[in-house]
Scaffold this motif. Structure first.
Motif, short mmCIF file in Angstrom:
data_model
loop_
_atom_site.label_atom_id
_atom_site.label_comp_id
_atom_site.label_asym_id
_atom_site.label_seq_id
_atom_site.Cartn_x
_atom_site.Cartn_y
_atom_site.Cartn_z
N GLU A 164 0.82 -1.21 0.00
CA GLU A 164 0.00 0.00 0.00
C GLU A 164 0.86 1.26 0.00
O GLU A 164 0.62 2.19 -0.76
N MET A 165 1.84 1.28 0.89
CA MET A 165 2.68 2.47 1.04
C MET A 165 3.43 2.76 -0.25
O MET A 165 3.52 3.92 -0.69
N LEU A 166 3.98 1.72 -0.88
CA LEU A 166 4.72 1.91 -2.13
C LEU A 166 3.80 2.37 -3.26
O LEU A 166 4.14 3.29 -4.01
N ALA A 167 2.63 1.74 -3.38
CA ALA A 167 1.70 2.11 -4.45
C ALA A 167 1.30 3.58 -4.35
O ALA A 167 1.17 4.28 -5.36
N SER A 168 1.11 4.06 -3.11
CA SER A 168 0.64 5.43 -2.92
C SER A 168 1.66 6.47 -3.37
O SER A 168 1.31 7.62 -3.65
N LEU A 169 2.95 6.09 -3.43
CA LEU A 169 3.98 7.05 -3.86
C LEU A 169 3.71 7.59 -5.26
O LEU A 169 3.87 8.78 -5.53
N GLY A 170 3.32 6.69 -6.17
CA GLY A 170 3.09 7.10 -7.55
C GLY A 170 1.95 8.08 -7.69
O GLY A 170 2.07 9.10 -8.41
N GLU A 171 0.84 7.79 -7.02
CA GLU A 171 -0.32 8.69 -7.11
C GLU A 171 -0.04 10.05 -6.45
O GLU A 171 -0.46 11.09 -6.95
N ALA A 172 0.67 10.03 -5.30
CA ALA A 172 0.99 11.29 -4.62
C ALA A 172 1.88 12.16 -5.50
O ALA A 172 1.71 13.39 -5.58
N HIS A 173 2.83 11.53 -6.20
CA HIS A 173 3.74 12.26 -7.09
C HIS A 173 2.99 12.95 -8.23
O HIS A 173 3.14 14.16 -8.46
N SER A 174 2.14 12.21 -8.93
CA SER A 174 1.42 12.80 -10.07
C SER A 174 0.40 13.84 -9.61
O SER A 174 0.20 14.86 -10.29
N ALA A 175 -0.24 13.61 -8.47
CA ALA A 175 -1.22 14.57 -7.96
C ALA A 175 -0.54 15.88 -7.54
O ALA A 175 -1.04 16.98 -7.82
N PHE A 176 0.62 15.76 -6.89
CA PHE A 176 1.36 16.96 -6.48
C PHE A 176 1.76 17.77 -7.70
O PHE A 176 1.57 18.99 -7.76
N ASN A 177 2.33 17.09 -8.70
CA ASN A 177 2.77 17.79 -9.91
C ASN A 177 1.61 18.47 -10.62
O ASN A 177 1.72 19.61 -11.10
N THR A 178 0.47 17.78 -10.71
CA THR A 178 -0.68 18.33 -11.43
C THR A 178 -1.22 19.57 -10.73
O THR A 178 -1.54 20.58 -11.38
N SER A 179 -1.34 19.51 -9.41
CA SER A 179 -1.84 20.68 -8.67
C SER A 179 -0.87 21.85 -8.79
O SER A 179 -1.29 23.00 -8.93
N LEU A 180 0.45 21.56 -8.76
CA LEU A 180 1.44 22.63 -8.90
C LEU A 180 1.37 23.27 -10.29
O LEU A 180 1.40 24.50 -10.44
N LEU A 181 1.25 22.45 -11.33
CA LEU A 181 1.12 22.96 -12.70
C LEU A 181 -0.10 23.86 -12.86
O LEU A 181 -0.03 24.92 -13.49
N LEU A 182 -1.22 23.41 -12.30
CA LEU A 182 -2.45 24.20 -12.42
C LEU A 182 -2.33 25.52 -11.69
O LEU A 182 -2.77 26.57 -12.19
N ASN A 183 -1.73 25.51 -10.52
CA ASN A 183 -1.53 26.75 -9.78
C ASN A 183 -0.65 27.72 -10.56
O ASN A 183 -0.90 28.93 -10.59
#
Length: 480
Positions: free
Chosen positions: A140-159
């Motif tokens: 679970e912990m490892l899988a969540s790394l990928g989603e957290a990475h893409s979500a962080f980048n997407t929110s930063l790009l939009l801002n």
């Protein structure tokens, strides 16, 4: 105005800059940018590297950590994942400061996980602690790394693009609570004003239900469905890199495929069974029960309406909507002359298949033979065969590779469908190894030799779709 909840898959996420011009922003301005929630998957290839390759089984960080023989190889694999993430950051962010911000986020998460796994390895070197008991949590912990990475980048790009985006991290990073999924979602959205903010949600959520344990890598669609239900969305949308169409255009030709304008959740279930998921069946259940329609769209053709899936869409005249299939299927035939009138054979076979995590696509049986059509590794299926040979030493067990092609529709109850299918296959010189035509007329399954797979799809598509209804009744559309 009620909002939508929209999911973007990993392959599409790898084209994030293009998504800004289509799905995420496009020609929207002001209030048009909001009343939407996005659930994002990890960039393509990241989850494979963190867990194991979905198709080849090549071990990722989790598989290496779980293997006693791998030693510290998992640490090198984790560093390689970090390098992949940094490479994505470099592609996504032209601005040096933004890239440094994204790299810091990756570094914090990767090194936090590394420290945790080192501590766990040390702890489990003592006999009182067994590593096997913690592997699902590690996964679970490892899988969540990928989603957290893409979500962080997407929110930063939009801002950076002037959109008021907010990262909604459901991954449970440094959160000691274990709450039910709906409560996790409810708390995360309790102070979000959807008319002014655009939430970017991680496709993985840490919760009491342990999503990896039930759904494995189908978790992001479950998060999509529960976010839609909890926030009372008017519609759920899945953005893919292709349209949901009548067949694979690489097989039948771009000029022949047709976008499915609308269908129901029953058809979506049949597609899932064939490995062609429009949405995970458990996720579909949540949307269906809540009366929320699902729309499947091509992420790079935003003006196209895509395919609407609802429970209340029923077929008129009998018609096949989709031809799909699986090329490499194992037919496990179990024959025992003593089976007639005796109970227990079926349950023993099913238990062996469950034990070795083999996916059952379909099955048939008669007085003394049960045949399961299976998808899985040869290694796992051979183990099933070994177990059954030990349990039933007098039984004959044979294993053969076949292909399974399915004609699917909301209503294919006209007897002419079966007759037409047999006719077009005969005309194409294809001899089916078997035909499954169930009383509940939503799919017709044809078993053929793997060498005839593509030809079978092409022949059935032409006979049951292209030549079945007037061409103007369906929209012709190229699929990416």
């Amino acid at each position: 105005m009620r909002h939508t909840v929209e999911k973007i898959g990993g392959t599409s996420m790898s084209r994030t800059i293009e998504l800004l011009d289509t799905v995420l922003i496009g020609d929207r301005t002001g209030a048009q940018l909001y009343q939407r929630i996005f659930v994002v998957s990890a960039y393509a290839g990241i989850t494979d590297a963190l867990l194991e390759h979905k198709k080849t089984g090549k071990p990722g960080v989790h598989a290496l950590f779980a293997s006693a023989e791998s030693g510290w190889a998992w640490g090198d694999a984790l560093s390689a994942v970090a390098d992949q993430m940094y490479a994505h950051n470099e592609r996504v962010f032209g601005d040096a400061d933004a890239r440094q911000t994204a790299d810091r986020f990756v570094r914090e998460r990767i090194e936090g996980v590394r420290s945790c796994l080192i501590d766990l390895s040390r702890l489990c070197s003592f006999g009182h602690f067994q590593l096997e008991q913690h592997l699902l949590t590690v996964r679970e912990m490892l899988a969540s790394l990928g989603e957290a990475h893409s979500a962080f980048n997407t929110s930063l790009l939009l801002n950076m693009s002037g959109v008021s985006a907010r990262l909604v991290d459901l991954s449970g990073w440094r959160d000691e609570r274990q709450l039910p999924l709906d409560e996790v979602i409810g708390r995360a959205f309790s102070d979000i004003d959807l008319s002014r903010e655009l939430p970017i949600v991680t496709g993985y959520a840490q919760c009491r239900e342990v999503l990896m344990g039930t759904y494995d890598r189908g978790y992001s669609e479950v998060v999509l469905s529960r976010v839609a239900v909890v926030t009372e969305a008017r519609e759920a949308i899945i953005h893919k890199e292709f349209h949901l169409s009548s067949a694979d255009p690489r097989v039948v030709g771009l000029e022949s495929v047709r976008v499915i304008g609308e269908t129901n959740y029953d058809v979506a279930d049949q597609l899932s069974n064939m490995g062609m998921e429009a949405i995970h069946p458990r996720a579909a259940k949540s949307l269906r029960q809540a009366g929320i329609p699902l729309r499947v769209k091509n992420a790079f053709e935003p003006d196209h309406n895509g395919t609407v899936i609802r429970s209340d869409i029923h077929a008129g005249a009998p018609q096949v909507e989709i031809i799909t299939g699986i090329k490499n299927v194992f037919a496990l035939e179990f024959h025992d002359q003593d089976m007639v009138g005796v109970k227990g054979y079926d349950s023993e076979i099913l238990e062996a298949l469950k034990r070795h995590k083999v996916w059952i696509i379909s099955k048939t049986s008669n007085a003394n033979t049960i045949t399961h059509f299976l998808k899985g590794s040869m290694k796992a299926i051979r183990r099933v065969e070994t177990d059954l040979s030990a349990a039933f030493p007098c039984a004959g067990i044979t294993l053969r590779k076949v292909a399974l092609v399915s004609a699917i529709g909301r209503n294919i109850g006209d007897s002419a469908v079966l007759a037409k299918a047999i006719g077009v296959l005969a005309a194409a010189g294809i001899s089916p190894l078997g035909v499954h035509d169930l009383m509940r007329k939503v799919d017709l399954q044809i078993i053929v030799d793997p060498a005839d797979f593509e030809a079978t799809i092409s022949a059935l598509h032409k006979g049951l779709i292209e030549d079945w209804a007037p061409a103007q009744a369906n929209e012709l559309h190229a699929v990416a």
